[in-house]
Design a protein around this motif. Structure first.
Motif, PDB file in Angstrom:
ATOM      1  N   THR A   9      -7.067   8.181   7.186  1.00 58.38           N
ATOM      2  CA  THR A   9      -6.870   6.839   6.444  1.00 58.38           C
ATOM      3  C   THR A   9      -5.565   6.763   5.733  1.00 58.38           C
ATOM      4  O   THR A   9      -5.383   7.509   4.687  1.00 58.38           O
ATOM      5  N   VAL A  10      -4.774   5.939   6.318  1.00 57.70           N
ATOM      6  CA  VAL A  10      -3.556   5.676   5.374  1.00 57.70           C
ATOM      7  C   VAL A  10      -3.647   4.497   4.488  1.00 57.70           C
ATOM      8  O   VAL A  10      -3.974   3.507   4.967  1.00 57.70           O
ATOM      9  N   PRO A  11      -3.471   4.818   3.237  1.00 59.44           N
ATOM     10  CA  PRO A  11      -3.765   3.702   2.346  1.00 59.44           C
ATOM     11  C   PRO A  11      -2.574   2.579   2.102  1.00 59.44           C
ATOM     12  O   PRO A  11      -1.137   3.017   2.415  1.00 59.44           O
ATOM     13  N   ALA A  12      -3.042   1.379   2.450  1.00 59.85           N
ATOM     14  CA  ALA A  12      -1.938   0.303   2.169  1.00 59.85           C
ATOM     15  C   ALA A  12      -0.845   0.198   3.098  1.00 59.85           C
ATOM     16  O   ALA A  12       0.362  -0.166   2.313  1.00 59.85           O
ATOM     17  N   VAL A  13      -0.908   0.587   4.029  1.00 60.16           N
ATOM     18  CA  VAL A  13       0.427   0.707   4.958  1.00 60.16           C
ATOM     19  C   VAL A  13       0.408  -1.010   5.748  1.00 60.16           C
ATOM     20  O   VAL A  13      -0.664  -1.114   6.482  1.00 60.16           O
ATOM     21  N   GLU A  14       1.455  -1.507   5.667  1.00 55.95           N
ATOM     22  CA  GLU A  14       1.465  -2.927   6.321  1.00 55.95           C
ATOM     23  C   GLU A  14       2.778  -2.836   7.419  1.00 55.95           C
ATOM     24  O   GLU A  14       3.655  -2.218   7.118  1.00 55.95           O
ATOM     25  N   ALA A  15       2.440  -3.278   8.473  1.00 55.38           N
ATOM     26  CA  ALA A  15       3.264  -3.307   9.661  1.00 55.38           C
ATOM     27  C   ALA A  15       4.729  -3.674   9.256  1.00 55.38           C
ATOM     28  O   ALA A  15       4.757  -4.778   8.469  1.00 55.38           O
ATOM     29  N   GLY A  16       5.742  -3.101   9.591  1.00 56.78           N
ATOM     30  CA  GLY A  16       6.955  -3.538   9.423  1.00 56.78           C
ATOM     31  C   GLY A  16       7.455  -3.391   7.859  1.00 56.78           C
ATOM     32  O   GLY A  16       8.735  -3.911   7.521  1.00 56.78           O
ATOM     33  N   ARG A  17       6.703  -2.943   7.049  1.00 55.71           N
ATOM     34  CA  ARG A  17       6.997  -2.576   5.587  1.00 55.71           C
ATOM     35  C   ARG A  17       7.245  -1.096   5.524  1.00 55.71           C
ATOM     36  O   ARG A  17       6.789  -0.544   6.072  1.00 55.71           O
ATOM     37  N   PRO A  18       8.082  -1.113   4.269  1.00 62.91           N
ATOM     38  CA  PRO A  18       8.310   0.464   3.775  1.00 62.91           C
ATOM     39  C   PRO A  18       7.006   1.115   3.624  1.00 62.91           C
ATOM     40  O   PRO A  18       6.026   0.340   2.939  1.00 62.91           O
ATOM     41  N   LEU A  19       6.873   2.299   3.890  1.00 64.17           N
ATOM     42  CA  LEU A  19       5.698   3.096   3.644  1.00 64.17           C
ATOM     43  C   LEU A  19       5.721   3.031   1.938  1.00 64.17           C
ATOM     44  O   LEU A  19       6.450   3.560   1.201  1.00 64.17           O
ATOM     45  N   PRO A  20       4.432   3.102   1.424  1.00 59.28           N
ATOM     46  CA  PRO A  20       4.194   3.067   0.076  1.00 59.28           C
ATOM     47  C   PRO A  20       4.102   4.806  -0.656  1.00 59.28           C
ATOM     48  O   PRO A  20       4.009   5.539   0.400  1.00 59.28           O
ATOM     49  N   VAL A  21       4.354   4.926  -1.747  1.00 56.63           N
ATOM     50  CA  VAL A  21       4.463   5.990  -2.180  1.00 56.63           C
ATOM     51  C   VAL A  21       3.127   6.729  -1.811  1.00 56.63           C
ATOM     52  O   VAL A  21       3.006   7.908  -1.635  1.00 56.63           O
ATOM     53  N   ASP A  22       1.828   6.210  -1.840  1.00 55.18           N
ATOM     54  CA  ASP A  22       0.667   6.868  -1.576  1.00 55.18           C
ATOM     55  C   ASP A  22       0.527   7.456  -0.163  1.00 55.18           C
ATOM     56  O   ASP A  22      -0.206   8.451  -0.120  1.00 55.18           O
ATOM     57  N   PHE A  23       1.439   7.037   0.957  1.00 59.22           N
ATOM     58  CA  PHE A  23       1.372   7.524   2.041  1.00 59.22           C
ATOM     59  C   PHE A  23       1.795   8.828   1.949  1.00 59.22           C
ATOM     60  O   PHE A  23       1.462   9.746   2.482  1.00 59.22           O
ATOM     61  N   TYR A  24       2.963   9.173   1.026  1.00 59.89           N
ATOM     62  CA  TYR A  24       3.392  10.487   0.966  1.00 59.89           C
ATOM     63  C   TYR A  24       2.582  11.453  -0.013  1.00 59.89           C
ATOM     64  O   TYR A  24       2.864  12.496   0.060  1.00 59.89           O
ATOM     65  N   ALA A  25       1.918  10.703  -0.639  1.00 61.01           N
ATOM     66  CA  ALA A  25       1.183  11.637  -1.841  1.00 61.01           C
ATOM     67  C   ALA A  25      -0.179  11.865  -1.164  1.00 61.01           C
ATOM     68  O   ALA A  25      -1.334  12.177  -1.799  1.00 61.01           O
ATOM     69  N   ARG A  26      -0.322  12.647   0.053  1.00 58.94           N
ATOM     70  CA  ARG A  26      -1.197  13.237   0.601  1.00 58.94           C
ATOM     71  C   ARG A  26      -0.826  14.524   1.402  1.00 58.94           C
ATOM     72  O   ARG A  26       0.095  14.828   1.102  1.00 58.94           O
TER      73      ARG A  26
END
Length: 209
Positions: free
Chosen positions: A3-20
DNA sequence: CATGGGATTGACT
DNA sequence: GTCAATCCCATGC
């Protein structure tokens, strides 16, 4: 898939995406868009590296930053750019918690935006070879050692989530290439629908073609 | 302090 | 298929 946190289509990936966990991030980055300057490409091949295994630049006893790997141990969501074989630049997305040495090597993109500029940087190369390798990728998008430490979330070098209409990759897994240690780990991820990946293809991709 | 080896590529036999 | 290019760092004397 994680489950990927708070990813919006067409938007930059948030820091939480990488902190996994770095392997999860490597898989999930396939299909995302790497943007730099007026050029961009769809990520079609990645590899995960972690300080716990000897193929990583962060491996050591204890793992410690050097002048080269300082960024790799820093906060997630930054670019770790290193010189390979004294010649090429290669780019990672730094992952996991600040203080952990972990990153996703971006090995290939399919050029989508700024094709004229990309072709000008790679004269004489067929389109499928413009960015089909970690050194070729940085040449194609104009990424250099001066981009080391760049903020992938908000900076001019950034990674963006796929849009709603963008193609969905068929991700196949394989072992990492170009290394001599920890060669058994299945930490390479390739979009089997793309012709813009580097060789050798994973067995699952050869079988599908 | 000297040496060797890469998370590679492209040119050449 | 082979091989050189060339920088940073780890290893060993």
């Amino acid at each position: 898939m994680t489950t990927v946190p708070a990813v919006e289509a067409g938007r930059p990936l948030p820091v939480d995406f990488y902190a996994r966990p770095v392997v999860d991030v490597a898989r999930d980055l396939v299909g995302c868009l790497l943007v730099h300057g007026g050029t961009a490409g769809r990520i079609v091949e990645t590899e995960a590296y972690h300080e716990s295994e000897p193929a990583s630049h962060a491996f050591g006893t204890p793992p410690r930053p050097t002048s080269r790997t300082r960024t790799l141990f820093g906060p997630p969501g930054r670019a770790y750019v290193y010189r390979s074989y004294g010649i090429h630049a290669c780019v990672n997305a730094v992952c996991e918690a600040d203080g952990i040495g972990a990153g996703v090597l971006l090995r290939a993109v399919e050029p989508l935006v700024g094709l004229d500029a990309i072709r000008a940087r790679r004269p004489g190369r067929p389109d499928v070879e413009l960015a089909s390798g970690p050194g070729r990728l940085t040449l194609a998008l104009g990424i250099g050692l001066d981009d080391d430490g760049a903020d992938l979330v908000a900076g001019p070098l950034r990674i963006v989530a796929p849009g709603h209409g963008d193609p969905v990759p068929r991700v196949v897994t394989g072992t990492r290439v170009g290394i001599t240690k920890a060669t058994d780990l299945p930490w390479r991820f390739v979009d089997a629908t793309s012709a813009h990946v580097s060789r050798p293809w994973p067995p699952a991709m050869r079988a599908a073609r």
